[in-house]
Design a protein around this motif. Structure first.
Motif, short mmCIF file in Angstrom:
data_model
loop_
_atom_site.label_atom_id
_atom_site.label_comp_id
_atom_site.label_asym_id
_atom_site.label_seq_id
_atom_site.Cartn_x
_atom_site.Cartn_y
_atom_site.Cartn_z
N ASP A 13 65.37 42.36 34.06
CA ASP A 13 64.87 42.79 32.75
C ASP A 13 65.15 41.73 31.69
N GLN A 14 66.38 41.22 31.69
CA GLN A 14 66.73 40.20 30.70
C GLN A 14 65.93 38.91 30.89
N ILE A 15 65.68 38.54 32.16
CA ILE A 15 64.96 37.29 32.44
C ILE A 15 63.46 37.45 32.21
N VAL A 16 62.89 38.50 32.79
CA VAL A 16 61.43 38.66 32.80
C VAL A 16 60.89 39.28 31.52
N ASN A 17 61.59 40.29 30.99
CA ASN A 17 61.08 40.99 29.81
C ASN A 17 61.63 40.46 28.49
N GLN A 18 62.73 39.73 28.53
CA GLN A 18 63.31 39.20 27.30
C GLN A 18 63.16 37.68 27.23
N ALA A 19 63.86 36.95 28.06
CA ALA A 19 63.85 35.49 27.98
C ALA A 19 62.44 34.91 28.06
N ALA A 20 61.65 35.42 28.99
CA ALA A 20 60.32 34.85 29.21
C ALA A 20 59.32 35.19 28.12
N LYS A 21 59.56 36.25 27.36
CA LYS A 21 58.53 36.76 26.46
C LYS A 21 58.86 36.72 24.97
N LEU A 22 60.13 36.58 24.60
CA LEU A 22 60.51 36.72 23.20
C LEU A 22 59.87 35.67 22.30
N ARG A 23 59.76 34.43 22.79
CA ARG A 23 59.15 33.40 21.96
C ARG A 23 57.69 33.74 21.67
N TYR A 24 56.98 34.19 22.68
CA TYR A 24 55.58 34.59 22.51
C TYR A 24 55.46 35.80 21.59
N MET A 25 56.30 36.79 21.82
CA MET A 25 56.20 38.03 21.06
C MET A 25 56.58 37.86 19.58
#
Length: 329
Positions: free
Chosen positions: A92-104
């Motif tokens: 969850d932290q890798i796929v839903n947070q780290a990978a997406k926060l910059r985009y979101m």
């Protein structure tokens, strides 16, 4: 040039970068006095201090959460997960947070994290500590995936990974920690997305990743005794992928074998094979692209069964010879 081990090369890269940038630090389980599960961080806490080498509780999701939060505030954390299998605990932290926060967040803020983790089989750690999960991570937009095969590549790619403003998954194969190679003492960087031709050849291209690079090189030596010239391409990074180097090699040799340790079904080798088929290299192929991956079984504890579960040198030789056989019409 001096020869050092793969593990020493990674450690040296970390020490140099931590000393060079006050925002860089490493955290993970048992990385202090114990030196990590495979001894890569031995002596680092004593040399750099506990604020730079932080041993954490046994909670992958907590460790990764701390890394993501600190990255958002301007730090550049290195995160060690003891075994790559434990990535599943922090998905969850890798796929839903780290990978997406910059985009979101519309590009506001970056997530410069390097997640170091030992991968692969061959050390007798059985089903829950021996997997190759790189295809999972390569599937996720926002993550970069690195698989160094040599000490030289490990040090240079680590510097590039740490300089990147995106989260990078840095897979280190357990069986490679002890191999030695020439590595410069000074800091240097190998660009992510640049493959390396480990051996030149004319009859077939073998695209191999991680430890399979070494097995492919051994296979090439044996094939050469029979007059078969194999070119070995090491992508070094899966995301970004240097498909151009692979395509040019296949255009030259007209045949391709993709070798990887992970389960063949759904493995990253299928992506490489598809990209070859979709490229201009397709018109040069004299045989279908061959995939050679691991069997669809959990990695066994028994040493003989463990070897049977993933490609060995003899399997690569067999795959190459099969690719070279005339196609029956």
């Amino acid at each position: 040039m001096r020869n050092i081990t793969y593990a020493e090369a990674i450690k040296e890269a970390m020490v140099q970068e931590i000393k060079a940038d006050e925002n860089v630090f490493i955290l993970g389980e048992d990385i202090g006095i114990y030196g990590g599960a495979f001894g890569v961080t031995n002596g680092m806490e004593e040399e750099l201090g506990g604020d730079k080498v932080m041993s954490t509780p046994i909670s992958e999701i907590a460790i990764t959460g701390v890394a993501v939060g600190s990255a958002l505030t301007g730090m550049r954390p290195i995160l060690e997960l003891q075994f790559s299998d434990f990535i599943t605990c922090a998905m969850d932290q890798i796929v839903n947070q780290a990978a997406k926060l910059r985009y979101m967040n519309g590009g506001k803020g970056s997530i410069p994290i390097v997640i170091r983790t030992p991968a692969g089989s061959g050390a007798g750690f059985a089903a829950q500590h021996s997997q190759s999960l790189e295809a999972w991570l390569a599937h996720i937009p926002g993550l970069k995936v690195v698989q160094p095969a040599t000490p030289y590549d490990a040090k240079g790619l680590f510097k590039a990974a740490l300089d990147d403003n995106n989260p990078v998954i840095f897979f280190e194969h357990k069986l490679l920690y002890g191999i030695k190679g020439e590595v410069p003492e000074e800091s240097y960087s190998i660009p992510l997305g640049k493959a390396d031709i480990k051996r030149e050849g004319t009859d077939v291209t073998i695209i191999a990743t991680s430890i399979m690079v070494h097995r492919a090189l051994q296979a090439a030596e044996e094939l050469a005794k029979e007059g078969i010239s194999a070119e070995i391409i090491d992508p070094r990074t899966l995301v970004p992928l240097d498909i151009e180097t692979i395509v040019e090699s296949v255009k030259k040799t007209s045949r391709a074998v993709v070798v990887y340790e992970a389960v063949q079904r759904g493995g990253y080798g299928a992506e490489i094979a598809s990209l070859i088929n979709e490229s201009e290299a397709f018109d040069y192929l004299d045989a279908p692209v061959t995939r050679l991956g691991g069997k669809a079984v959990p990695i066994p504890y028994n040493v003989n069964l463990e070897k049977r579960a993933v490609p060995q040198v003899e399997d690569i030789i067999k795959a190459v010879k099969s690719t070279l056989e005339p196609i029956q019409v």
